[in-house]
Motif scaffolding. Sequence first.
Motif, short mmCIF file in Angstrom:
data_model
loop_
_atom_site.label_atom_id
_atom_site.label_comp_id
_atom_site.label_asym_id
_atom_site.label_seq_id
_atom_site.Cartn_x
_atom_site.Cartn_y
_atom_site.Cartn_z
N GLY A 172 20.26 -8.07 -34.62
CA GLY A 172 21.47 -8.84 -35.24
C GLY A 172 20.82 -10.28 -35.47
O GLY A 172 21.24 -10.52 -36.67
N ILE A 173 20.12 -11.02 -34.72
CA ILE A 173 19.35 -12.29 -35.15
C ILE A 173 18.63 -12.06 -36.67
O ILE A 173 18.75 -12.84 -37.52
CB ILE A 173 18.90 -12.77 -33.78
CG1 ILE A 173 19.61 -13.10 -32.79
CG2 ILE A 173 17.95 -14.01 -34.44
CD1 ILE A 173 19.20 -13.52 -31.72
N GLN B 70 20.09 -12.97 -43.91
CA GLN B 70 21.11 -13.38 -44.68
C GLN B 70 21.49 -14.88 -44.64
O GLN B 70 22.68 -15.37 -45.38
CB GLN B 70 22.64 -12.59 -44.29
CG GLN B 70 22.45 -11.17 -44.29
CD GLN B 70 23.53 -10.43 -43.44
OE1 GLN B 70 24.29 -11.15 -42.80
NE2 GLN B 70 23.77 -9.19 -43.75
N GLY B 71 20.79 -15.72 -44.00
CA GLY B 71 20.70 -17.10 -44.21
C GLY B 71 21.96 -17.76 -43.12
O GLY B 71 22.31 -18.73 -43.55
N VAL B 72 22.42 -17.01 -42.17
CA VAL B 72 23.77 -17.10 -41.64
C VAL B 72 23.25 -17.75 -40.12
O VAL B 72 24.36 -18.00 -39.38
CB VAL B 72 24.87 -16.14 -41.82
CG1 VAL B 72 25.31 -16.33 -43.00
CG2 VAL B 72 24.37 -15.03 -41.24
N TYR B 73 22.12 -17.43 -39.82
CA TYR B 73 21.72 -17.50 -38.53
C TYR B 73 21.76 -19.12 -37.92
O TYR B 73 20.91 -19.68 -38.81
CB TYR B 73 20.48 -16.89 -38.08
CG TYR B 73 20.05 -17.05 -36.49
CD1 TYR B 73 20.74 -16.53 -35.53
CD2 TYR B 73 19.03 -17.75 -36.18
CE1 TYR B 73 20.28 -16.64 -34.13
CE2 TYR B 73 18.56 -18.03 -34.98
CZ TYR B 73 19.14 -17.32 -34.03
OH TYR B 73 18.98 -17.57 -32.69
#
Length: 182
Positions: free
Chosen positions: A128-129, A135-138
């Motif tokens: 998930g990480i 996706q650049g959302v971490y």
Amino acid sequence: MSRIGYARVSTIDQDLETQIAKLKAEGCAIIRSEKVSGASRDGRAELATIIDFLRPGDELVVARLDRLGRDTRDVLNIIHECEQKGAFVTVLDPHVSTRGEMGHVVLTVLGMVAQMERRFIKERQREGIEQAKRQGVYKGGRQRLDRGRIRELSAKGLGPAGIAKLVGCSRMQVYRIIHACQ
């Protein structure tokens, strides 16, 4: 013969009350609890205290097997240490005890399942990480402690024990934060 309960949660924001209520309902005369990771035996002073004080015929009672540990070897070592003292281990959910030979087999299998479950959780978390990073959302894990406040209190001369009490964490966490900035 004493029934001694052991309750454990991994983080300070988790609640021990459900486990403690189950242990009281089972007639545990003594209940020791702690908020520390079960990934290893390091830092689990309450569990060590229980094992030190076990006498022949005593029974260590836990709500679930993963409260004893997440690693099969650790769980089996804890059970072995209890048995070396002539004591038994009982897990309430599912109800299994080392009083009988089948209990050993079931606890061994449950320990292996708990370890596999931990590995699966870590693997899914890692996947998930990685996906979130692509996706650049971490944004990373949330910080549970205000590190700036801890450093500020330390700079004002407050000791680690006082800081830990004020911010609601362990002294060890305070030491780590203070030493990380040096």
